[in-house]
Scaffold this motif. Structure first.
Motif: not given
Length: 248
Positions: A18, A69, A71-72, A97, A138-139, A142
């Motif tokens: 995470c 969630e 974000e993968e 989303d 990028e995570a 987000i």
């Protein structure tokens, strides 16, 4: 930030995948959320590690606790944390989303409680972040910046998903409180309770914990002070988080 698992009294949260790690805000919201209306179904928007959903599983008897969630990696981590907890049969995570989820669920039964620890910051990046020599992934963008989940989208999604007598609980910066309440009012969501948070008695207000419902009633307001001095916590804060933190 540490990638080590965060161990609570009744569950463990892995956080190595995470972008945003366990922090005081999430634990504070999870411990503060009033459950006096005995919700049977709960939704955690932007679950990250899954910490809020896990806290709700510990604190409530809700038979259904959903989380979403976008974000993968965080989604996969939340699923792992849910499965490894003692409440795996009550916890479900969706990789979606909020707009997609609200559209798909609009004809389904609504949630009695919706909780969220949403992204706070607006781009461009705050001066103090990221740490020197690092770039934001990028995570992390987000997880950290509210262009991924604007407050307008959050309250609109909640208005579609919350039951008639349900409660929406959220933690935001104190500076955003007035704006957030105004946005919520446009979706017929009105504050029932506001707890404003200070780090210490002499520090400025930092966070606002907010409870909303579709019923326009009087608003209960109070303050919470976290510390007397560094790592010397107030009795009120210790009482709130004692069911979770190992050392309290």
């Amino acid at each position: 930030m540490s990638n080590q698992a965060f161990k609570f009294k009744e569950f463990t949260v892995e956080q190595d995948k995470c972008a945003m790690k366990i922090g005081t805000d999430g634990v504070l919201l999870g411990a503060w959320v009033p459950l006096s209306h005995y919700p049977k179904s709960i939704l955690d928007i932007g679950t990250g590690t899954g910490i809020l959903a896990l806290m709700m599983a510990q604190r409530s008897e809700a038979f259904l606790i959903d989380a979403i969630e976008i974000e993968e990696n965080a989604y996969e981590q939340a699923v792992e944390n849910f499965e490894n907890s003692m409440w795996g049969d009550r916890l479900f995570c969706y990789h979606a989303d909020l707009n997609e989820f609200a559209e798909e669920m609009q004809d389904e039964e609504k949630y009695d409680l919706i909780i969220s620890n949403p992204p706070f910051y607006s781009p461009p990046l705050p001066v103090a972040s990221p740490p020197r020599g690092e770039k934001f992934s990028e995570a992390r963008k987000i997880a950290r910046f509210n262009d991924a989940l604007p407050f307008e989208h959050l309250v609109r999604g909640v208005s579609f998903l919350l039951s008639e007598d349900g409660i929406f609980s959220v933690i935001i910066p104190y500076a955003e409180e007035e704006k957030f309440i105004s946005l919520a009012a446009k979706e017929n969501l009105f504050p029932q309770k506001i707890t404003r948070v200070r780090g210490t008695e002499k520090s400025e207000l930092k966070r606002s914990l907010l409870n909303f419902s579709f019923h326009k009633t009087g608003t209960e307001e109070d303050e919470l002070i976290l510390e007397i001095s560094r790592h010397n916590y107030t009795e009120e804060f210790k009482k709130m988080v004692a069911p979770f933190y190992l050392k309290l």
